[in-house]
Design a protein around this motif. Structure first.
Motif, PDB file in Angstrom:
ATOM      1  N   MET A 177      80.126  14.153  54.695  1.00 23.71           N
ATOM      2  CA  MET A 177      79.525  13.211  53.763  1.00 23.71           C
ATOM      3  C   MET A 177      80.580  12.649  52.830  1.00 23.71           C
ATOM      4  O   MET A 177      80.541  11.479  52.454  1.00 23.71           O
ATOM      5  N   GLU A 178      81.542  13.501  52.461  1.00 27.79           N
ATOM      6  CA  GLU A 178      82.643  13.075  51.605  1.00 27.79           C
ATOM      7  C   GLU A 178      83.455  11.979  52.319  1.00 27.79           C
ATOM      8  O   GLU A 178      83.751  10.933  51.758  1.00 27.79           O
ATOM      9  N   VAL A 179      83.805  12.262  53.581  1.00 23.63           N
ATOM     10  CA  VAL A 179      84.637  11.329  54.341  1.00 23.63           C
ATOM     11  C   VAL A 179      83.906  10.006  54.588  1.00 23.63           C
ATOM     12  O   VAL A 179      84.492   8.931  54.482  1.00 23.63           O
ATOM     13  N   LEU A 180      82.596  10.114  54.888  1.00 24.45           N
ATOM     14  CA  LEU A 180      81.838   8.896  55.206  1.00 24.45           C
ATOM     15  C   LEU A 180      81.787   7.935  54.034  1.00 24.45           C
ATOM     16  O   LEU A 180      81.547   6.757  54.207  1.00 24.45           O
ATOM     17  N   ARG A 181      82.021   8.457  52.812  1.00 26.56           N
ATOM     18  CA  ARG A 181      81.999   7.598  51.638  1.00 26.56           C
ATOM     19  C   ARG A 181      83.336   6.899  51.394  1.00 26.56           C
ATOM     20  O   ARG A 181      83.417   6.021  50.559  1.00 26.56           O
ATOM     21  N   SER A 182      84.377   7.319  52.140  1.00 25.22           N
ATOM     22  CA  SER A 182      85.719   6.861  51.779  1.00 25.22           C
ATOM     23  C   SER A 182      85.963   5.421  52.245  1.00 25.22           C
ATOM     24  O   SER A 182      85.220   4.875  53.055  1.00 25.22           O
ATOM     25  N   ASP A 183      87.042   4.846  51.728  1.00 27.55           N
ATOM     26  CA  ASP A 183      87.306   3.419  51.954  1.00 27.55           C
ATOM     27  C   ASP A 183      87.584   3.088  53.412  1.00 27.55           C
ATOM     28  O   ASP A 183      87.140   2.074  53.911  1.00 27.55           O
ATOM     29  N   TYR A 184      88.359   3.984  54.074  1.00 24.36           N
ATOM     30  CA  TYR A 184      88.738   3.593  55.431  1.00 24.36           C
ATOM     31  C   TYR A 184      87.549   3.585  56.377  1.00 24.36           C
ATOM     32  O   TYR A 184      87.535   2.851  57.360  1.00 24.36           O
ATOM     33  N   ILE A 185      86.519   4.375  56.070  1.00 22.96           N
ATOM     34  CA  ILE A 185      85.302   4.329  56.886  1.00 22.96           C
ATOM     35  C   ILE A 185      84.568   3.016  56.621  1.00 22.96           C
ATOM     36  O   ILE A 185      84.104   2.333  57.531  1.00 22.96           O
ATOM     37  N   ARG A 186      84.539   2.628  55.349  1.00 18.94           N
ATOM     38  CA  ARG A 186      83.897   1.363  55.018  1.00 18.94           C
ATOM     39  C   ARG A 186      84.635   0.221  55.706  1.00 18.94           C
ATOM     40  O   ARG A 186      84.020  -0.697  56.249  1.00 18.94           O
ATOM     41  N   PHE A 187      85.958   0.319  55.725  1.00 16.73           N
ATOM     42  CA  PHE A 187      86.759  -0.706  56.371  1.00 16.73           C
ATOM     43  C   PHE A 187      86.469  -0.751  57.868  1.00 16.73           C
ATOM     44  O   PHE A 187      86.336  -1.823  58.465  1.00 16.73           O
ATOM     45  N   ALA A 188      86.354   0.439  58.478  1.00 23.25           N
ATOM     46  CA  ALA A 188      86.064   0.502  59.905  1.00 23.25           C
ATOM     47  C   ALA A 188      84.715  -0.142  60.194  1.00 23.25           C
ATOM     48  O   ALA A 188      84.554  -0.859  61.190  1.00 23.25           O
ATOM     49  N   ARG A 189      83.755   0.085  59.271  1.00 22.66           N
ATOM     50  CA  ARG A 189      82.448  -0.551  59.463  1.00 22.66           C
ATOM     51  C   ARG A 189      82.584  -2.063  59.355  1.00 22.66           C
ATOM     52  O   ARG A 189      81.997  -2.819  60.129  1.00 22.66           O
TER      53      ARG A 189
END
Lengths: 325, 322
Positions: A212-224
């Motif tokens: 859950m911590e990782v899913l909130r991070s910027d690079y995940i948002r960028f990947a989305r």
């Protein structure tokens, strides 16, 4: 890399020496070895002779040195209770414990990671709520009660599975395995579940929190934002980065699997080292206790070492830092 | 653990005249947070009921299960609520020797709770003393104490307790083992749980040591022991209270496990773990109540204390307070 491993290896040797010292102190000073071996009706002169021959009058460091050299050759003395070499007793029962521990650890790891991923990705779903509540109850229940509960449901009420022992085993060289017969595998199910439950909940909660911590991070948002499919984001980008702490904790938890195996083995009368240790504690069978301590110490130190090296291999940041020095 | 927790009573602004203890309690944040959490209220009531039942066992238990004169052997294996051969009916049934389960459980919880509280108190005292020393003195003492704590924390508590118990039994002559067993158990469980206390106290002490009031006390020439015990100690007690509650639940479970394994309290003083160990023998013959009631009591006890610990951790954490 080499220097890092060497330094860790050196630390491990020091820890092992301390464990050996404790084992030696227990071995030498808990109860009188002569009285335990010879019994009360041996003449005093004979006792003194035995004392001389066993080197019990030697200075402390000589005795410790002898203990160490003997231990390195696998010689830990004779069990007071069973009159057999302590090392052989342990080795005879080691396969049972290892099979149980490996199956439970695998079970805990696979199910724990899967449930952790599920509860992190579908945090709002009903099933996640059920899993989380059950895990809370699982953490506060003592292991032996879980075992008894499983015995009651599956062995007494439903009569599906055996409640004790290892079933029929097959001798392969010096290794006695229960994997090859149907009754052996059936006997393994309940103890393995009991032993794995605590670690499973722990791993699950850890994976969930990290994920859950990782899913909130910027690079995940960028990947989305890049429009990558969810599957790639969740498993290639997110899961990979949650695995580092999971490896550490899982590795360290392997050690507690051995400790909890003491309890599980007693509940299911599983003929492993854990139940041997319990009977030795009850009977104050010091050589077996000391041998068990050395064995557990060795397992813990080895696991710690392997985890550290794995950590080093998995996390590139540590390697760069190491080169900078 | 970075910020010292402000005692909640002083956090509320003092209004006019001095108020009584109860008034202050009802106005405090702790009370507010407690009264808003139904789970916590239930947990408190369950824990209180179990503790009272155990503490008052000699006065309120319907039977004295360990006095052979009052036990009817004929009444053995009476199911809960049924009429026994002697005409008495037992609320929770009887065990194989005709002892009333309810009274046995009350006396059993007494042993469990006594060992749990004493072991936690011992672990807490030891942990606080070592933690304060490590945090305040620093240097070699710090390194040494924390190294020992690290090593100990990497081994499971139950293993350490077993080992200490085994060693102690080897050192104590067999004739005295029965009387000393409970104390050895307290020692073993206490020694296996001190490290968490020491770690937390050390961390908080290191923060407190930098503060002005400590410097002021040092300038005034108070000796270090007085500074640590009179000034620093009260300020590290918040986190300690949380750990103590969780540690109590752990100690109760640890004692039950050891007694279940047959290395804990002597059979003449059965705790909940011993009762479960005995009850498991009758699992296959259908006398489920001999096992089930002690097991449920243990679960309720551990669960309620655990829930209280969880609540306390959140209630004392200023960052979670809104």
């Amino acid at each position: 890399m080499l220097i890092f491993i060497l330094r860790r290896l050196f630390q491990s040797v020091i820890v092992m020496l301390v464990v050996a010292l404790i084992a030696f102190l227990i071995f030498r000073y808990v109860g009188d070895p002569i009285v335990s071996m010879a019994g009360v009706d041996t003449r005093l002169e004979d006792q003194e002779l035995m004392r001389q021959r066993l080197g019990l009058n030697d200075p402390f460091y000589v005795q410790f040195w002898n203990f160490l050299t003997n231990a390195l050759q696998g010689n830990f003395g004779i069990s007071y209770r069973l009159q057999q070499p302590a090392m052989r007793l342990i080795l005879d029962r080691l396969p049972a414990t290892i099979e149980l521990a490996v199956v439970s650890a695998t079970l805990a790891l696979v199910l724990g990671v899967l449930m952790g991923i599920f509860t992190a990705l579908r945090a709002r779903s009903f099933l996640s709520g059920v899993i989380m509540t059950l895990s809370l109850v699982g953490v506060s229940l003592p292991t032996f009660l879980i075992g008894i509960g499983l015995i009651y449901i599956f062995a007494v009420e439903l009569q599906w599975l055996p409640s004790n022992g290892r079933g029929v085993t097959v001798q392969l060289g010096w290794w006695r395995t229960g994997f090859l017969t149907e009754s052996g595998l059936r006997s393994l199910i309940l103890p393995a579940i009991t032993l794995s439950l605590f670690q499973m909940t722990l791993i699950m909660r850890l994976v969930r929190a990290e994920m859950m911590e990782v899913l909130r991070s910027d690079y995940i948002r960028f990947a989305r934002a890049r429009g990558l499919p969810d599957r790639v984001i969740n498993f290639r980008h997110a899961l990979k980065n949650t695995l580092v702490p999971v490896i550490t904790i899982t590795g360290l938890q392997l050690g507690s699997v051995i400790a909890f195996a003491i309890v599980t083995e007693t509940v299911f009368q599983w003929p492993g080292v854990g139940s041997l240790f319990i009977t030795s504690v009850q009977a104050v069978d010091v050589p077996v206790m000391a041998t068990y301590l050395m064995m557990v110490g060795l397992v813990f130190v080895t696991i710690n070492l392997v985890v550290d090296i794995l950590y080093y291999l998995v996390d590139p940041r540590l390697r760069v830092q190491g080169k900078g020095r | 653990m970075t910020d010292p927790t402000i005692p909640p009573e002083t956090a509320t602004p003092e209004t006019s005249a001095p108020r009584g203890f109860w008034q202050r309690l009802f106005d405090s944040d702790i009370w507010f947070s407690w009264s808003r959490s139904p789970v916590t209220i239930i947990a408190t009531l369950v824990a209180l009921a179990l503790i009272l039942g155990a503490a008052l066992a000699p006065w309120i238990a319907p039977h004295t299960p360990f006095n052979p004169a009052t036990v009817e052997l004929m009444d053995g294996f009476t199911p809960p609520g049924a009429q026994a051969l002697s005409g008495t009916s037992y609320l929770l049934g009887t065990d194989d020797q005709g002892r009333d389960m309810l009274s046995t459980i009350m006396y059993g919880s007494r042993v469990s709770l006594f060992v749990g509280f004493a072991a936690t108190l011992f672990a807490m005292t030891l942990g606080i003393a070592l933690g304060l020393t490590a945090g305040y003195r620093g240097g070699f003492a710090d390194t040494l104490i924390m190294r020992i704590a690290d090593v100990q924390l990497s081994f499971p508590a139950i293993l350490i307790a077993l080992l200490i118990f085994g060693v102690a039994q080897g050192l104590i002559p067999a004739s005295q083992q029965e009387q000393t067993a409970v104390w050895v158990l307290i020692l073993a469980i206490g020694l296996s749980n001190w490290a968490q206390f020491a770690r937390t106290v050390r961390g908080t002490t290191m923060v407190e040591r930098q503060k002005d009031y400590v410097s002021a006390a040092r300038l005034l020439g108070r000796n270090p022991l007085a500074i640590v015990t009179r000034h620093v100690l009260p300020n590290v007690l918040g986190p300690v209270l949380v750990i103590a509650t969780i540690s109590l639940a752990l100690a109760i479970i640890e004692e039950a496990t050891l007694s279940y394994l047959g290395v804990g309290v002597p059979p003449t003083q059965p705790s909940l773990g011993t009762l479960i160990r005995i009850g498991q023998r009758f699992l296959f013959s259908g006398e489920w109540w001999i096992l089930a009631f002690p097991a449920v009591t243990l679960i309720l006890l551990a669960l309620s204390v655990n829930l209280l610990g969880d609540w306390l951790r959140d209630a004392l954490n200023p960052r979670l307070r809104k």
